[in-house]
Design a protein around this motif. Structure first.
Motif, PDB file in Angstrom:
ATOM      1  N   PRO A 135       0.835  -1.216   0.000  1.00  0.00           N
ATOM      2  CA  PRO A 135       0.000   0.000   0.000  1.00  0.00           C
ATOM      3  C   PRO A 135       0.867   1.263   0.000  1.00  0.00           C
ATOM      4  O   PRO A 135       1.024   1.943   1.021  1.00  0.00           O
ATOM      5  N   TYR A 136       1.411   1.595  -1.143  1.00  0.00           N
ATOM      6  CA  TYR A 136       2.404   2.662  -1.238  1.00  0.00           C
ATOM      7  C   TYR A 136       1.881   4.006  -0.739  1.00  0.00           C
ATOM      8  O   TYR A 136       2.587   4.739  -0.032  1.00  0.00           O
ATOM      9  N   ARG A 137       0.655   4.360  -1.112  1.00  0.00           N
ATOM     10  CA  ARG A 137       0.119   5.649  -0.674  1.00  0.00           C
ATOM     11  C   ARG A 137      -0.024   5.698   0.841  1.00  0.00           C
ATOM     12  O   ARG A 137       0.333   6.691   1.477  1.00  0.00           O
ATOM     13  N   ALA A 138      -0.535   4.635   1.410  1.00  0.00           N
ATOM     14  CA  ALA A 138      -0.690   4.594   2.867  1.00  0.00           C
ATOM     15  C   ALA A 138       0.670   4.636   3.564  1.00  0.00           C
ATOM     16  O   ALA A 138       0.824   5.274   4.610  1.00  0.00           O
ATOM     17  N   ASN A 139       1.663   3.963   2.998  1.00  0.00           N
ATOM     18  CA  ASN A 139       3.000   3.952   3.607  1.00  0.00           C
ATOM     19  C   ASN A 139       3.598   5.353   3.673  1.00  0.00           C
ATOM     20  O   ASN A 139       4.102   5.793   4.714  1.00  0.00           O
ATOM     21  N   VAL A 140       3.555   6.067   2.541  1.00  0.00           N
ATOM     22  CA  VAL A 140       4.131   7.413   2.506  1.00  0.00           C
ATOM     23  C   VAL A 140       3.300   8.373   3.353  1.00  0.00           C
ATOM     24  O   VAL A 140       3.840   9.205   4.093  1.00  0.00           O
ATOM     25  N   ALA A 141       1.978   8.250   3.280  1.00  0.00           N
ATOM     26  CA  ALA A 141       1.113   9.113   4.089  1.00  0.00           C
ATOM     27  C   ALA A 141       1.350   8.890   5.578  1.00  0.00           C
ATOM     28  O   ALA A 141       1.372   9.851   6.363  1.00  0.00           O
ATOM     29  N   ALA A 142       1.532   7.639   5.986  1.00  0.00           N
ATOM     30  CA  ALA A 142       1.785   7.346   7.402  1.00  0.00           C
ATOM     31  C   ALA A 142       3.054   8.031   7.875  1.00  0.00           C
ATOM     32  O   ALA A 142       3.111   8.592   8.981  1.00  0.00           O
ATOM     33  N   MET A 143       4.091   8.003   7.041  1.00  0.00           N
ATOM     34  CA  MET A 143       5.339   8.677   7.401  1.00  0.00           C
ATOM     35  C   MET A 143       5.115  10.183   7.545  1.00  0.00           C
ATOM     36  O   MET A 143       5.575  10.814   8.499  1.00  0.00           O
ATOM     37  N   LYS A 144       4.397  10.763   6.608  1.00  0.00           N
ATOM     38  CA  LYS A 144       4.108  12.199   6.661  1.00  0.00           C
ATOM     39  C   LYS A 144       3.318  12.531   7.930  1.00  0.00           C
ATOM     40  O   LYS A 144       3.601  13.527   8.614  1.00  0.00           O
TER      41      LYS A 144
END
Length: 285
Positions: A66-75
């Protein structure tokens, strides 16, 4: 504000040792749950967030991460600098198994993934001419050298869909294109990190010569795992060295990537989409 370092660990790197006050933290993003909980703690006084890209136990294929969720979680966790640690095959004799390549360009050949946070109702076009933060890449290269790795600075990463490895014909074509390494996971991750205005860099750990090399045969998962095990200790040492090297200095405009990207007029924006995007684009919304 001090940098907050995010680490997305690829195959073979499922945890980070040495984090103080470390806790696995659940994050719920507008794009769903990330690959796993995020391990959050401090390392040499610097806040660090670690996410295993495939999940602990390696549950996600390259296409289902889940690439979008991964990057969003970091943000959402306040990460400012995102470092990808990834296993790759090499197209260059001199980039041998066991070497680390700090890449600076990508060719995206994936086709089955959501590649943007933006949607109908709020359209944006972000430049990925410079997909990697040059200053963060330099810090990663230095950290890798301190970890005892042989480091190659610069290179083009061919992102394939997978999960199968390349045919020999594909491998030879990618070499002719000028690609240096091949992997399955750094796209759309790098594009999404750019949209989220994160400083992003990739440390590619070479495990094999893909299928082009006449003296090394076809890619075998057993050989890859053996090389991965040898790289994990160096990858952990690289992560440990990063806090003393990462700064807010940037020459590639990472933190302002959205300044001129949004196309949709204010009165034409979908309020639902706008609300969702505040997570990653709040600075310009």
């Amino acid at each position: 504000m001090d940098p907050v370092i995010g680490i997305i660990g690829g195959s073979g790197l499922y945890q980070v040792d040495g984090l103080e006050e470390a806790t696995w933290t659940s994050v719920d993003t507008p794009w769903g749950a990330p690959s796993d909980d995020v391990l959050v703690g401090t390392l040499s006084g610097t806040r660090v967030a670690f996410l295993p890209r495939h999940g602990r136990g390696h549950k996600h294929t390259p296409s289902t991460v889940p690439y979008r969720a991964n990057v969003a979680a970091m943000k959402m966790l306040g990460v400012t600098h995102l470092v990808s640690v990834s296993a790759v095959g090499s197209f260059r004799e001199e980039m041998a198994p066991g070497d680390f390549v700090v890449v600076d360009q990508f060719i995206d050949r994936t086709f089955a993934r959501d590649k943007t946070f933006f949607d109908s109702g709020l359209v944006a076009h972000v430049s990925v001419a410079d997909p990697v933060c040059a200053v963060l890449a330099k810090a990663c290269a230095e950290a890798a050298r301190q970890a005892g790795a042989k480091v190659h600075e610069g290179g083009t990463y061919l992102a394939m869909e997978g999960p199968q490895f390349s045919s020999k014909a594909e491998s030879h074509v990618y070499r002719q294109w000028g690609c240096d390494v091949i992997g399955m996971t750094n796209m759309p991750e790098a594009k999404l990190a750019r949209e989220a205005e994160l400083h992003y860099a990739t440390v590619a750990m070479v495990t094999d010569y893909d299928s082009w090399h006449p003296d090394h045969g076809n890619v075998q998962i057993t050989d890859i795992i053996e090389t991965l095990h040898g790289n994990v200790a160096k990858a952990a040492a690289l992560v440990a060295a990063l806090p003393g090297l990462v700064t807010h200095e940037c020459t590639t405009g990472c933190a302002t990537a959205l300044d001129y990207a949004i196309m949709t007029a204010t009165d034409a924006r979908d309020p639902v989409v706008v609300d969702r995007l505040r997570t990653i684009a709040g600075r310009v919304l």
